[in-house]
Design a protein around this motif. Sequence first.
Motif, PDB file in Angstrom:
ATOM      1  N   ASN A 658      10.400   2.468   1.508  1.00 40.23           N
ATOM      2  CA  ASN A 658      11.855   2.485   1.537  1.00 40.23           C
ATOM      3  C   ASN A 658      12.306   2.386   2.983  1.00 40.23           C
ATOM      4  O   ASN A 658      12.140   3.335   3.761  1.00 40.23           O
ATOM      5  CB  ASN A 658      12.383   3.767   0.883  1.00 40.23           C
ATOM      6  CG  ASN A 658      13.898   3.746   0.731  1.00 40.23           C
ATOM      7  OD1 ASN A 658      14.614   3.268   1.605  1.00 40.23           O
ATOM      8  ND2 ASN A 658      14.384   4.283  -0.391  1.00 40.23           N
ATOM      9  N   PHE A 659      12.891   1.228   3.377  1.00 39.82           N
ATOM     10  CA  PHE A 659      13.318   1.032   4.754  1.00 39.82           C
ATOM     11  C   PHE A 659      14.598   1.814   5.071  1.00 39.82           C
ATOM     12  O   PHE A 659      14.913   2.038   6.239  1.00 39.82           O
ATOM     13  CB  PHE A 659      13.530  -0.461   5.033  1.00 39.82           C
ATOM     14  CG  PHE A 659      12.266  -1.220   5.191  1.00 39.82           C
ATOM     15  CD1 PHE A 659      11.706  -1.434   6.447  1.00 39.82           C
ATOM     16  CD2 PHE A 659      11.588  -1.717   4.089  1.00 39.82           C
ATOM     17  CE1 PHE A 659      10.531  -2.137   6.593  1.00 39.82           C
ATOM     18  CE2 PHE A 659      10.405  -2.412   4.227  1.00 39.82           C
ATOM     19  CZ  PHE A 659       9.866  -2.628   5.492  1.00 39.82           C
ATOM     20  N   GLY A 660      15.343   2.223   4.057  1.00 42.86           N
ATOM     21  CA  GLY A 660      16.540   3.007   4.321  1.00 42.86           C
ATOM     22  C   GLY A 660      16.205   4.427   4.726  1.00 42.86           C
ATOM     23  O   GLY A 660      16.851   5.012   5.599  1.00 42.86           O
ATOM     24  N   THR A 661      15.143   5.006   4.099  1.00 42.55           N
ATOM     25  CA  THR A 661      14.749   6.396   4.411  1.00 42.55           C
ATOM     26  C   THR A 661      13.452   6.459   5.195  1.00 42.55           C
ATOM     27  O   THR A 661      12.995   7.551   5.524  1.00 42.55           O
ATOM     28  CB  THR A 661      14.579   7.182   3.096  1.00 42.55           C
ATOM     29  OG1 THR A 661      13.516   6.579   2.331  1.00 42.55           O
ATOM     30  CG2 THR A 661      15.860   7.161   2.290  1.00 42.55           C
ATOM     31  N   ASN A 662      12.855   5.279   5.487  1.00 39.22           N
ATOM     32  CA  ASN A 662      11.568   5.242   6.204  1.00 39.22           C
ATOM     33  C   ASN A 662      10.514   6.067   5.470  1.00 39.22           C
ATOM     34  O   ASN A 662       9.796   6.885   6.066  1.00 39.22           O
ATOM     35  CB  ASN A 662      11.708   5.739   7.647  1.00 39.22           C
ATOM     36  CG  ASN A 662      12.583   4.838   8.471  1.00 39.22           C
ATOM     37  OD1 ASN A 662      12.576   3.634   8.281  1.00 39.22           O
ATOM     38  ND2 ASN A 662      13.359   5.411   9.369  1.00 39.22           N
ATOM     39  N   THR A 663      10.425   5.886   4.150  1.00 43.20           N
ATOM     40  CA  THR A 663       9.512   6.678   3.326  1.00 43.20           C
ATOM     41  C   THR A 663       8.470   5.768   2.689  1.00 43.20           C
ATOM     42  O   THR A 663       8.817   4.799   2.004  1.00 43.20           O
ATOM     43  CB  THR A 663      10.278   7.433   2.229  1.00 43.20           C
ATOM     44  OG1 THR A 663      11.252   8.274   2.839  1.00 43.20           O
ATOM     45  CG2 THR A 663       9.321   8.289   1.400  1.00 43.20           C
ATOM     46  N   LEU A 664       7.183   6.093   2.897  1.00 44.26           N
ATOM     47  CA  LEU A 664       6.069   5.368   2.281  1.00 44.26           C
ATOM     48  C   LEU A 664       5.608   6.124   1.057  1.00 44.26           C
ATOM     49  O   LEU A 664       5.281   7.319   1.136  1.00 44.26           O
ATOM     50  CB  LEU A 664       4.909   5.208   3.263  1.00 44.26           C
ATOM     51  CG  LEU A 664       3.606   4.649   2.693  1.00 44.26           C
ATOM     52  CD1 LEU A 664       3.815   3.222   2.220  1.00 44.26           C
ATOM     53  CD2 LEU A 664       2.489   4.720   3.726  1.00 44.26           C
ATOM     54  N   THR A 665       5.619   5.472  -0.116  1.00 46.51           N
ATOM     55  CA  THR A 665       5.070   6.050  -1.342  1.00 46.51           C
ATOM     56  C   THR A 665       3.690   5.447  -1.558  1.00 46.51           C
ATOM     57  O   THR A 665       3.573   4.238  -1.830  1.00 46.51           O
ATOM     58  CB  THR A 665       5.967   5.748  -2.545  1.00 46.51           C
ATOM     59  OG1 THR A 665       7.272   6.287  -2.302  1.00 46.51           O
ATOM     60  CG2 THR A 665       5.402   6.365  -3.816  1.00 46.51           C
ATOM     61  N   PRO A 666       2.605   6.247  -1.398  1.00 53.37           N
ATOM     62  CA  PRO A 666       1.255   5.677  -1.460  1.00 53.37           C
ATOM     63  C   PRO A 666       0.820   5.409  -2.897  1.00 53.37           C
ATOM     64  O   PRO A 666       1.422   5.929  -3.848  1.00 53.37           O
ATOM     65  CB  PRO A 666       0.387   6.772  -0.816  1.00 53.37           C
ATOM     66  CG  PRO A 666       1.116   8.043  -1.124  1.00 53.37           C
ATOM     67  CD  PRO A 666       2.583   7.700  -1.095  1.00 53.37           C
ATOM     68  N   PRO A 667      -0.243   4.606  -3.092  1.00 60.34           N
ATOM     69  CA  PRO A 667      -0.810   4.402  -4.427  1.00 60.34           C
ATOM     70  C   PRO A 667      -1.366   5.718  -4.975  1.00 60.34           C
ATOM     71  O   PRO A 667      -1.666   6.640  -4.210  1.00 60.34           O
ATOM     72  CB  PRO A 667      -1.927   3.369  -4.199  1.00 60.34           C
ATOM     73  CG  PRO A 667      -1.590   2.737  -2.888  1.00 60.34           C
ATOM     74  CD  PRO A 667      -0.917   3.792  -2.091  1.00 60.34           C
TER      75      PRO A 667
END
Length: 940
Positions: A658-667
């Motif tokens: 998510n580029f808006g919150t700079n959040t990476l959701t991993p596999p």
Amino acid sequence: MVKVKRLPAIPAVGGSVPKSLHPILNAIRSNLNQMNGQVGNDPLVSLSELTNRLSLINDNDSSSNISSVNFFEDWSSRSSKDWHEYLGDTNISFPQNGEVGGHVLNASGYTWRIHKDLIPYNAEWIYRVSCRIRRTVAATDPLKERVFAGITGVSSDGRTLINVNGTDTFSSQHYAATSGFDMSQVPIGEWQTFNGWFSGYGVFTSNTETNPTPLTAGIAYIRPTFILNYNGGDGEMECDFFSIESVSRGAIGADGVDGKSVAQLTIYRRAASQPATPVGGSYNFNTDIIGAPTNWSASIPPGTDPLYASVGIASIDGTDGTDTTITWGLPDILAQNGLDGSNGFNGIDGTNGTSVYLARVFKRQASAPATPPDNSATYNFSTNTLTPPSGWSDTIPAGTDPLYATEATFAAPGATGTDSTQTWTTPVIFTQDGDDGNDGVNGQSTYLFSIYRRASSAPTTPVGGSFNFGTNVPIAPAGWSVSPQAGTDPLYVSTTLASVSGDTGTDSTLTWSVPEILVRDGADGLDGATGSDGKSVAQLTVYRRAASSPGTPSGGNYDFGTDSITAPANWSPSIPAGTDPLYASVGIASIIGLSGVDNSIVWGAPDILAQNGEDGADGSNGTNGTNGTNGLSVYQGSVYRRASTAPATPANNSGSYNFGTNTLTPPPGWSSSVPAGSDPLYVSDASFSIQGTTGTDSIQTWTTPTIAAQDGQDGQNGNNGNDGADGTNGLSTYQFSVYRRSSFAPSTPVGGSFNFGTNTPTAPSSWFTSVPSGDDPLWVSQALASVSGDTGTDSTLSWTVPTIMAQNGSGTSDFVNMPSQFSSEAIGALPQTATIKFKRDGTIELDGGPNSNWNAGAPQTTLGDNYDVRCSQMISGSWDIQAAAVGTWVALSSDRSWMVLRTLMEGAGSDTASGIFQIRRSGETTILDSSTGIGEAADA
């Protein structure tokens, strides 16, 4: 196979077929055209088919040269019995995949083959060797897919071989068609045709159809040769055909006429409009002087009108004379004052993309440290500078404690700006020391052993000898030597490979190769006749900027060997910088031959080549351009997983960013930060991107997981194995520290260098590579030097901001940190002070004594929260004011980084109270040091 070698009427020698034989040849041709089938064991091919392949006979009159086929193999016999396999262990077959004879030779693996027939070689003829090869299965090692094709030279005795060095060996032969071509460059299944041309005797070299290479002197016969899958490749290749053709040279012609001397000339004229094409003029090749046509000049004339130029070609037979029949080209503008162009249209800036940085910081500690507070760090995207949280480092610190790491993501719109909002992950162990590994097994030591012997004829294969790997001593068999002997007989060489397990021992079971001639004297060739030199001519231009016309230049020279101009004084061979008018002068240099220097150049009168024009009027403002498209926001994501064995690659599109919150959701099963644990740490990467600054990308492809870190130390070295091939140069690095003593913070150093060839550091000015003596605080700055390979000097060093490394205390030790001083306040009695001094070896000293300087202010350096201090017992008197009860530890935290001792009264009129101070590392029980002090520790 079509055995053209059985046609004795068409030998590979000079001469021509007499007319008397033409009726016989025509009759043979007519009869062969009617033949089909087979006679005996040899298949027959009609002459018309063979003529279509290679034009066997040129049926012209007897004065013509005759083109001959000396050898032709198309594998139609489906046999390689006429070919000797010199090296290789190849599976050979003959599938029907050919384009010439229908069948091909299919080689599965490495093969080196030389045909058994001796083909007579006539040095007066020109030969072409051709073959067609393709790959059908690639080799495991792409470096072993090279091919060679050409001939093996044989002397007149029909037995002694002659390679390009004149040596009696199969190696280094005359590979005229191709020598080591890399077939991995050609797609699987695509044919590659190779051609080579050779004639005469001399030094074997590269060749073309018009420039055939000579063969080594002494060659009387040639044998077709090819190599596939060199050297030891396991791929599969096919050969469609192999042929050798020849053509006789004609008789030597009469001497040619003298060559022409040619000069390209340029003449100049200024005119308001295009002048007519010039007529007349001349060029004297003896004096290099141009006689320009009427109204034209051999040099650039002065003026402001456009400058026109016309080009003509002068030529004469020989080197001396004058050409008065020059044809000039249509005049073209060479230079004129230009007009200012109109202004372009400014576009509107597009929306900035989001800059993203995943930061990782490190800390060494015996146990897990606390997570850094949120928003405790910053990242400057303008300078790419990370300011880590307090107590953490953006580089790996030295030490032996486990190394912990934590991560946070920073983001800012556009390419500049600073982000100070972030959330840090729970620190996990990044790496730590593991158990020692097991010893490796012994390697195999080998030695390529060569021995030598001079003899007038080939000696027998040697027997015996040994090599001692413990002493590196070779012993040659009887009659042989480990080094070449003096003498005039041919020098023979034999080789073997000695080997033992480990790095000591003796190999006496040697198997020697058949002796081959390494070197012997060859016959001198004949010198060729020397040709006459021609005349080299160059038209030169030199330049000078001046407010007014300078005088005609004189002097200077032109070197034809290096193609370099030495300009006259105050002139330049290239256009100099400046704003004055640019003048040019033209001169002609000439010599006889190709190299030499002309010092007698006659320069033309200088003329203005260019000068600044007047400024044009400002153009009108342009209309706004359309908005630019949004920039592409890109994030390189990494996910982590601990496992005892390599996990499977995460499924594609199983995560998101998510580029808006700079959040990476991993596999599933993976983490966006380093998880705790002792199993090897695996990492997988994927790239996310969107158009603009906000939004989520769920389309990604993850890389195969690789180990990022794991426990363990190297085991003991095993015995040395064989030397491997040289690798490409790696990057040599050196962490370079320099020192300086100063009472105040010095500026960041500039300069310095590190020589990797001599391991010599050179410090910047006013800095030192070792700790200098003195009483001022010791400052340190660091830089990372690096070069490609193991030699060279890095002079482009970037130094860190100087920090205090140590300062002298009252003892004799060199101290790592600034001392934290316990100052005293007078309470109507003799003042005292006690000082804690932190030494380089990690211990401390406590000292007390009178001090006339009273300072209750904060010290220069904060110790942090690494130490505790206490008064362990009273010696005399009592403490009026205490930071804590006797025996109670007080942490030297950031708000207790300095403390005050007060002189206390034992009773009326007493001025002294004393006790024992102790210090330890926070959380430990070991007492680092203790000392008697006077005064009281109290919170400042």
